[in-house]
Structures are given as C-alpha cells and as structure tokens.
Design a protein around this motif. Structure first.
Motif, PDB file in Angstrom:
ATOM      1  N   ILE A  42       0.858  -1.184   0.000  1.00 33.94           N
ATOM      2  CA  ILE A  42       0.000   0.000   0.000  1.00 33.94           C
ATOM      3  C   ILE A  42       0.894   1.235   0.000  1.00 33.94           C
ATOM      4  O   ILE A  42       1.725   1.419   0.890  1.00 33.94           O
ATOM      5  CB  ILE A  42      -0.938  -0.002   1.225  1.00 33.94           C
ATOM      6  N   ASP A  46      -1.930   5.695  -2.099  1.00 35.37           N
ATOM      7  CA  ASP A  46      -3.142   4.954  -1.727  1.00 35.37           C
ATOM      8  C   ASP A  46      -3.734   5.510  -0.437  1.00 35.37           C
ATOM      9  O   ASP A  46      -4.955   5.656  -0.298  1.00 35.37           O
ATOM     10  CB  ASP A  46      -2.837   3.464  -1.518  1.00 35.37           C
ATOM     11  N   THR A  50      -7.349   7.524   0.127  1.00 38.57           N
ATOM     12  CA  THR A  50      -8.317   7.076   1.127  1.00 38.57           C
ATOM     13  C   THR A  50      -8.669   8.208   2.084  1.00 38.57           C
ATOM     14  O   THR A  50      -9.851   8.495   2.338  1.00 38.57           O
ATOM     15  CB  THR A  50      -7.749   5.887   1.926  1.00 38.57           C
ATOM     16  N   HIS A  68     -11.868  -1.571   1.542  1.00 35.73           N
ATOM     17  CA  HIS A  68     -11.398  -1.439   0.156  1.00 35.73           C
ATOM     18  C   HIS A  68     -10.596  -2.673  -0.269  1.00 35.73           C
ATOM     19  O   HIS A  68     -10.866  -3.285  -1.315  1.00 35.73           O
ATOM     20  CB  HIS A  68     -10.541  -0.172   0.046  1.00 35.73           C
ATOM     21  N   TYR A  69      -9.621  -3.051   0.548  1.00 35.09           N
ATOM     22  CA  TYR A  69      -8.780  -4.195   0.175  1.00 35.09           C
ATOM     23  C   TYR A  69      -9.475  -5.528   0.422  1.00 35.09           C
ATOM     24  O   TYR A  69      -9.193  -6.513  -0.269  1.00 35.09           O
ATOM     25  CB  TYR A  69      -7.421  -4.100   0.882  1.00 35.09           C
ATOM     26  N   ASP A 138      -8.467   2.795 -11.846  1.00 38.02           N
ATOM     27  CA  ASP A 138      -7.267   2.648 -11.017  1.00 38.02           C
ATOM     28  C   ASP A 138      -6.060   3.313 -11.679  1.00 38.02           C
ATOM     29  O   ASP A 138      -5.273   3.994 -11.024  1.00 38.02           O
ATOM     30  CB  ASP A 138      -6.954   1.165 -10.786  1.00 38.02           C
ATOM     31  N   TYR A 142      -3.984   6.619 -10.298  1.00 36.28           N
ATOM     32  CA  TYR A 142      -2.545   6.509 -10.036  1.00 36.28           C
ATOM     33  C   TYR A 142      -1.809   7.667 -10.707  1.00 36.28           C
ATOM     34  O   TYR A 142      -0.880   8.247 -10.152  1.00 36.28           O
ATOM     35  CB  TYR A 142      -2.064   5.166 -10.568  1.00 36.28           C
ATOM     36  N   GLU A 269      -0.530  -4.284  -8.815  1.00 34.34           N
ATOM     37  CA  GLU A 269      -1.754  -4.030  -8.045  1.00 34.34           C
ATOM     38  C   GLU A 269      -2.334  -5.321  -7.477  1.00 34.34           C
ATOM     39  O   GLU A 269      -2.942  -5.314  -6.405  1.00 34.34           O
ATOM     40  CB  GLU A 269      -2.791  -3.325  -8.941  1.00 34.34           C
ATOM     41  N   LYS A 272      -2.004  -6.205  -3.761  1.00 36.77           N
ATOM     42  CA  LYS A 272      -2.722  -5.470  -2.705  1.00 36.77           C
ATOM     43  C   LYS A 272      -4.006  -6.215  -2.337  1.00 36.77           C
ATOM     44  O   LYS A 272      -5.119  -5.755  -2.618  1.00 36.77           O
ATOM     45  CB  LYS A 272      -3.030  -4.045  -3.180  1.00 36.77           C
TER      46      LYS A 272
END
Length: 303
Positions: A42, A46, A50, A68-69, A138, A142, A269, A272
C-alpha cells in the motif's frame, strides 16, 4: 505507443489537498498493526486517496482501507488476477471509457464517460465490462491522484433490452456496494444520458442496491435533451457524442495502447490483497459483507 504512467507526485497531493505527511504516517503506523492487510504494497498515494475521500477522518479512513482491500480480495469477478490480456482488449473494443479532460460545469469534478461502441449483445459481458472499467479508473487515479469530486456519466446509446437482460444481480450488487462504500473517490453524481424509453427497466435492477444518497445523485437525461450540458460542457465529449474531443475509435485505441504499456501496473496491483487467515478475529466472507456490516463507513456528500 503510449507511455508508462507515472505515479502522481506526493508533493502535489499535499499541496492540493492540505493533507500532511504526518497524517499519512499515522495511518501507515495503524496499517502495521493489521497483519491481514497488504501494508508493504500500500503506497502513500493509496493512503492519501483514502484519507481524502473520507474527508480527512482517520477513523473512517481505517474502516475504508480495510473494506477497500477486503472487497478487492472477495470480489473475484472484478479483481482476481487482473492483467492486460486478450479478454480485456476484447472488452475495450465493446465498452468505451473516456476520462474527460474538461471538468464538470460546477465545482471542477472529474467526469468519466462510458458507453457501448459495439452494440451486439452477444459481445457484451457485464462482469468483464466492469472489470475493465475499474482497471481504467485505477490507472488514471494513479496518474492523476485525488479529485475534488467524481462524476460517472453513462451514455445509453445502443443499450437494448437485450443488454439489460445480461446484467447479473451479483455483479450489480457488488459494483454498487464497492462504488458507494469502498471506492477511493468523493462520488458526486451518477448520470445517464440518451436514456431510452425503457430506462425504467434498468433502474428496477439498480435501485434496490442504491443508498438514498446515491439515488439523490442519480440523474436521467432523455434522448434528444441537452440537459447533460449542465453537468459537463458538451464540447468535452467525444465527437460522435456531440463533442469536440477524440473520436470513439481514437479514444478506444489510446486506452488499449495505455493498457498495453502499463501491464506491470496491474501485476503490481494484484499484490494489494487481504490474507484473511491473518485477520484478527475471524476471516471475512461475502456473507459477512452483505449480511453482517451495519450502516456504512463512507459518507456520500450531496451538494
């Protein structure tokens, strides 16, 4: 050939959001106490995404980071083994997603435009379409970092009753839950443009999974109206949609090139993900998500 996307500068994020490195460090320290979360993968970006979408509440951020994860681990149709392969490229030839370069008419919110470019129902696979769209979002987050707000604009041109019949309820439930509770954006609007007369059939499927706040953000723009101009200037849209930007074909090819150039982004990704066997207490399951979580963590702000 598209370039490899570079991560948005943390310094730029601190400047535009008012978030401090100390805020990120505090959440990083908390992550280290959560053995099930992929803390080492993470990034600080990230954490900023959040904290920003949670209106800089540390406690809400902790809950949203976990959820989220967790959802990215449990929602296999969307997040399992993401990669740029033939299936994703095929999907990008069916469903177009274009991050608009011009922000919303009010408040400078980020607008992302979606539509079918292949109207043949046999080529439309709803979970695959959602998987590709979430990959695109995503990648652009980023690259661009936080947005003041986020608006989804869906052009229903070419959507038939046959397409609507292919919306499986599990995918609808999961994507709307993720969008409302765990996606790292400040959601500000859900707009459907060029809505056909049978749009009520679509809404019958969607509405049972939408919270009151999202229902209040929902706006339907019928075929032949120009009310979407109140949300985003029409010139921001692709040429065939009445705008002045790229054609559908150009936008599609640009996104495919971007995906191919950034294969490693998605491979990274995939790390994660939650290890449920290490979660304090008992592992979470889909039943826990949809049957055991009371209320909602993430506040949807309505202006």
């Amino acid at each position: 050939m598209a370039d490899i996307v570079k991560e948005q500068s943390l310094e730029e994020e601190y400047k535009k959001t008012g978030i401090r490195p100390a805020d990120v460090a505090a959440l990083r320290d908390w992550l280290k106490t959560q053995p099930h979360l992929p803390e080492k993968y993470i990034t600080d970006l990230d954490i900023i995404l959040t904290y920003h979408c949670c209106y800089q509440s540390s406690e809400v951020s902790k809950q949203v980071l976990d959820l989220h994860y967790t959802l990215r681990t449990l929602f296999n149709n969307f997040f399992l083994n993401r990669k740029v392969d033939d299936n994703v490229i095929k999907t990008l030839n069916v469903v177009l997603t274009v991050p608009l370069s011009i922000p919303s008419t009010i408040d400078n919110f980020k607008v992302v435009y979606h539509r079918l470019i292949d109207f043949d129902t046999k080529n439309f696979v709803f979970p695959d379409a959602l998987r590709a769209v979430l990959m695109i979002l995503d990648l652009i987050q980023y690259e661009e970092g936080t947005w003041p707000g986020f608006i989804i604009l869906i052009d229903l041109t070419g959507v038939s009753l046959g397409h609507i019949a292919k919306l499986d309820l599990l995918s609808v439930q999961q994507v709307l839950y993720y969008l409302q509770e765990a996606m790292l954006v400040k959601l500000k609007g859900l707009h459907f443009m060029n809505a056909p007369s049978y749009v009520d059939r679509l809404l019958m499927i969607l509405k049972p999974f939408m919270k009151k706040e999202l229902l209040q953000m929902l706006c339907i723009h019928s075929v032949g109206t120009n009310t979407v101009d109140k949300v985003v200037p029409m010139k921001a849209l692709p040429k065939e949609a009445g705008g002045e930007c790229k054609t559908f074909e150009e936008a599609k090819n640009d996104m495919i090139e971007k995906f191919v150039a950034n294969k490693d982004f998605f491979l990274n990704e995939n790390r994660k993900r939650v290890v449920e066997s290490l979660r304090p207490g008992k592992p979470k399951t889909l039943t826990d998500i949809f049957g055991g979580i009371e209320g909602s963590f993430k506040k949807l702000e309505i202006d």
